[in-house]
Each structure stands twice: as C-alpha cells, then as structure tokens.
Design a protein around this motif. Structure first.
Motif, PDB file in Angstrom:
ATOM      1  N   ASN A  79     -14.070  22.520  25.960  1.00 52.30           N
ATOM      2  CA  ASN A  79     -15.124  23.455  25.232  1.00 52.30           C
ATOM      3  C   ASN A  79     -15.658  24.086  26.519  1.00 52.30           C
ATOM      4  N   ALA A  80     -16.348  25.265  26.000  1.00 45.27           N
ATOM      5  CA  ALA A  80     -17.169  26.060  27.071  1.00 45.27           C
ATOM      6  C   ALA A  80     -18.158  25.269  27.957  1.00 45.27           C
TER       7      ALA A  80
ATOM      8  N   HIS B 241     -28.165  25.996  26.549  1.00 48.17           N
ATOM      9  CA  HIS B 241     -28.633  24.974  27.420  1.00 48.17           C
ATOM     10  C   HIS B 241     -27.083  24.290  28.315  1.00 48.17           C
ATOM     11  N   SER B 242     -25.726  24.877  27.422  1.00 45.66           N
ATOM     12  CA  SER B 242     -24.661  24.487  28.250  1.00 45.66           C
ATOM     13  C   SER B 242     -24.809  25.412  29.611  1.00 45.66           C
ATOM     14  N   ASN B 243     -25.248  26.570  29.710  1.00 43.15           N
ATOM     15  CA  ASN B 243     -25.353  27.399  30.684  1.00 43.15           C
ATOM     16  C   ASN B 243     -26.563  27.530  31.553  1.00 43.15           C
ATOM     17  N   LEU B 244     -27.195  26.209  31.241  1.00 45.17           N
ATOM     18  CA  LEU B 244     -28.368  25.950  32.095  1.00 45.17           C
ATOM     19  C   LEU B 244     -28.483  24.436  32.687  1.00 45.17           C
TER      20      LEU B 244
ATOM     21  N   GLY C 160     -12.826  27.526  21.610  1.00 41.25           N
ATOM     22  CA  GLY C 160     -12.262  27.683  20.575  1.00 41.25           C
ATOM     23  C   GLY C 160     -12.627  27.682  19.046  1.00 41.25           C
ATOM     24  N   HIS C 161     -13.364  26.472  19.018  1.00 43.92           N
ATOM     25  CA  HIS C 161     -14.006  26.288  17.669  1.00 43.92           C
ATOM     26  C   HIS C 161     -14.969  27.640  17.097  1.00 43.92           C
ATOM     27  N   LYS C 162     -15.220  28.633  17.938  1.00 46.67           N
ATOM     28  CA  LYS C 162     -15.887  29.660  17.343  1.00 46.67           C
ATOM     29  C   LYS C 162     -15.046  30.930  17.106  1.00 46.67           C
ATOM     30  N   MET C 163     -13.970  30.714  17.402  1.00 47.46           N
ATOM     31  CA  MET C 163     -13.030  31.794  17.313  1.00 47.46           C
ATOM     32  C   MET C 163     -11.732  31.431  16.295  1.00 47.46           C
TER      33      MET C 163
ATOM     34  N   GLY D 166     -11.363  24.599  24.644  1.00 50.89           N
ATOM     35  CA  GLY D 166     -12.154  25.867  25.175  1.00 50.89           C
ATOM     36  C   GLY D 166     -11.250  26.356  26.427  1.00 50.89           C
ATOM     37  N   PHE D 167     -11.625  27.336  26.977  1.00 47.22           N
ATOM     38  CA  PHE D 167     -10.882  27.870  28.245  1.00 47.22           C
ATOM     39  C   PHE D 167     -11.934  28.202  29.327  1.00 47.22           C
ATOM     40  N   LEU D 168     -11.621  28.226  30.494  1.00 48.93           N
ATOM     41  CA  LEU D 168     -12.260  28.950  31.538  1.00 48.93           C
ATOM     42  C   LEU D 168     -10.970  29.942  32.037  1.00 48.93           C
TER      43      LEU D 168
END
Length: 423
Positions: free
Chosen positions: A98-99, A129-132, A229-232, A239-241
């Motif tokens: 995931n992201a 929160h995932s980017n914090l 991916g689950h949001k698209m 997910g991907f980087l």
C-alpha cells in the motif's frame, strides 16, 4: 468533453461494478466513501479469479508454464503502471502492499541513512497519518527536525509559509497532492520546483490524485510518488512506489529475504537489480496483476474524462450543500465548473455529531465516512474532533447526490425535532 457528454459517463460504467447494484437497508446503495476505498469493476474481479483458477504459481522462480504465465502477468502490470504515470523506466515502479508501506520504504531506506541532526523535513498540517508517522520515526532516530506548512484562510496549502520554511537545511519535502480531508489540490509543481532549488528531495502522496486525474511523474519531476491500488479500482493489499532511477539505485534494500537477492553466502549477500531489491519475499501476485487490470480499465474510460465528469459532480454537490444552513464545509470551494478541488466534501452539522450523521444516512442506504480520516492534527487545528465526508467517483451520479442531500436534510430535521422537544 461537454457537460452533456460528461453526465453520461456514470451511466456507461455503472453496470461494470457489481457491488453498486445492491440494496442496503432496503434502499439502493449510494456509495460515497470513495476516498477511503473505491469499488472494483468486473474486469478486475475476473482477473483475480483467472489468476487463481488458471495461473496460480509463484513468480520469477520457476520455468514451468504456470510460473511463466504468472510472471509475465505480474511484470506486465508493472509495465502498465509505468505507462499510466509516465515513468521513464519500468524499473522505477516498486510494488508495495500500500502507500503506507511505500512511504515507510523511503523513510527507512533513504531517510534513516541520509538524514541527521540539523536536517529539516517539511510536511504540511494536512498530511495523512501515513505521511506523518514514518517521518516522526525518522526524526526521532536521526535528530532531524520536522516543520509544517500551515493553511491559508480558505484552508489550502500556504505557499508563502512554505517559501519561508525552505532553507539550505531542508533535505526532504513530503506532501500530499490532494488532501483526503480538505479536498484541496496542492500546487505540487511549484512545491517540487522550489524544493529542488534548495537541493531537497520531494515525496508526493498521490493516493487521492492517481485515481482521479492524469499524472505525469516526469513532468512533475518528483523524486518519489506513492499511491494505493484499492483507491483506483484495484484490490486491497497492493500499492506502489515510484522513484527516480538513480535515486532508487542508491538506496539500500528495505526488507531482506527471497527475491531481493543476487547471491547469498553465510555471512553476506548481494542484491538484485531494480526493482526487485525492494520486493522481498513472495509478492501480492494476484493483486498486482489486478492492479494492471484496473489501470487498463481506467485508461479505457480515460483519465481526462474522469476528471471532467468529477468536476461536474463536484459543482452539483457543492451547490446543494451550500444551500443547507446547518452545514459547515471544510476546504476550498470549487470553481464554477467544479474544478480546483477533489470530488469530496468534508463537513459538520450544527448540533449533530458526524458519527450520528453517518449512522442515520446508512439507514437510507447512503454510505459516507465519519471520523478524523487519519488526519487528527488537522482536525485539532480546525477545532473539531470528527467530520463527515462524502467522496465521489466517476460511477456516481447526480441522482445519487440528490438522494444524499434529501437523506441529509431528513437527518438534520430529525435531530432538530429532538432538540425542539427537549426545550
């Protein structure tokens, strides 16, 4: 695309999504929780089933027919994703769960090794929160300092404040492209350009933009970009980087195990080439292949068409919400054509808790989100502990917005009558 053409988009695609055909609590489902996760088209579901029924085998490890087919499909999905975001090389795409995992990969592989005391990381107060939290880990471990870009009066990214925070000590800027709470479309082109003038790296959280608009990572010139991916329209668990090739090559592996190695000895190992050095162990094979199918589906619909249609829905949604006096909206208003922000509305209602709103709307078959949306610091800044959020996608319709607004008004009236009886 004209408005008339845009309005036909949902009618063209809704039959592709089996889950949307059901009733909830005796009412046709209105699914307005797309910022949390999207629904999946039949082609993606069929791809998952086909893999397990026909091609189920591990990738990269066998020469038999099933393994070869699985590997071709898995690596083919990487090619599709690279083309979808216009990466310069397929090797710039790393599959993750995931992201969140993608951000942690950068935080541990790059951040823990490249940052130190006196270095600065710039985030914004609106980050998920995932980017914090991963950057909090990095700061605690390395002594780097976190700094936060504030909001403008209309609750958007404060570019002037960002300029003031930038300095020669800035080593990383990590911001979302679109806020999952405020819905604002952040000026990432300018954010990236300014950061690079100071030699800082930039990570873009594109979870709320990749499903909704065309993306071109080469034009953005970001160092890293992540999405789920689950949001698209893809399954959960993938997910991907995206990372620029030279930068990924310089980063050490994040996890150790099978697949990410070249040679292993008892006391040391050498590592595989990109992107496999970051994909330890058996990957989410079916999910990655299905992400490729989701990319195919979104591309067939057209990302420009999706963006145009969502602008039209956004204008219609905000026009209706702005006419309800008890509703307080957060984030910027859309432009007259609905552009300039995401197709979501985060709001509170006087005297009605967001949790109660969500519960009552569910009784009418309307699914929205309530809570802090993984942005607790932002909610504290806004002075609320919980908000309601209605988030749209290209399979939603004006008629569903009408049903949502009617149910929302009924809910407000219901709670209003309770308070009147108490007086």
């Amino acid at each position: 695309m004209t408005v008339a053409q845009a309005r036909t988009l949902a009618s063209q695609v809704r039959a592709d999504f089996p889950i949307l055909q059901q009733q909830v609590n005796g009412q046709p489902l209105v699914y307005f929780d797309n910022a949390a996760t999207s629904q999946k088209p039949q082609s993606v579901l069929a791809t998952l089933r086909h893999y397990y029924e026909c091609d189920n085998a591990n990738v990269h490890r066998g020469i038999h027919a099933l393994s070869a087919r699985a590997t071709d499909a898995y690596e083919g999905a990487r090619d599709k994703l690279a083309a979808f975001i216009n990466a310069a090389s397929r090797d710039e795409i790393v599959f993750t769960r995931n992201a969140s995992e993608a951000i942690n990969l950068v935080a541990y592989s790059w951040g823990m090794n490249q940052l130190g005391a006196g270095d600065e990381i710039i985030l914004s107060v609106m980050e998920h929160h995932s980017n914090l939290v991963p950057w909090q880990f990095v700061a605690q471990r390395t002594g780097a300092q976190l700094k936060f870009v504030g909001l403008t009066p209309d609750q958007t990214f404060d570019l002037d404040h960002y300029r003031q925070l930038l300095s020669d000590r800035t080593k990383l800027v990590a911001v979302n492209h679109v806020s999952n709470t405020l819905g604002c479309l952040n000026p990432v082109n300018t954010i990236i350009e300014l950061a690079h003038q100071y030699g800082a790296r930039v990570l873009i959280d594109a979870c709320q933009s990749t499903p909704h608009m065309p993306l071109d990572v080469q034009a953005l010139d970001c160092d890293w970009l992540v999405a789920s991916g689950h949001k698209m329209c893809a399954p959960t668990g993938i997910g991907f980087l995206y990372g620029q090739l030279d930068l990924l090559r310089a980063m050490p592996p994040f996890l150790g195990g099978g697949e990410m190695i070249a040679d292993v000895f008892l006391d040391y190992a050498t590592y595989a080439d990109l992107p496999h050095k970051f994909e330890a162990g058996t990957p989410a094979i079916a999910e990655a292949i299905a992400l490729g199918a989701a990319v195919d589906y979104l591309s067939s619909v057209g990302m420009e068409a999706i963006a145009d249609y969502e602008h039209e829905l956004t204008a219609y949604l905000y026009q209706a919400l702005n006419q309800i006096p008890q509703v307080r909206l957060y984030g910027p208003q859309p432009r007259s054509d609905g552009s300039g922000r995401a197709a979501l509305a985060t709001f509170t209602v006087d005297t009605v808790h967001a949790q109660d709103l969500s519960t009552l709307l569910d009784q009418s078959g309307v699914a929205i989100r309530s809570g802090h949306h993984c942005t607790q610091p932002l909610h504290r800044l806004l002075g609320v502990d919980s908000t309601a959020r209605a988030s749209l996608y290209f399979y939603n319709t004006r008629e569903e917005i009408d049903r949502f607004i009617a149910a929302l008004k009924d809910t407000i009236d219901f709670f209003g009558s309770i308070f009147d009886d108490d007086l």
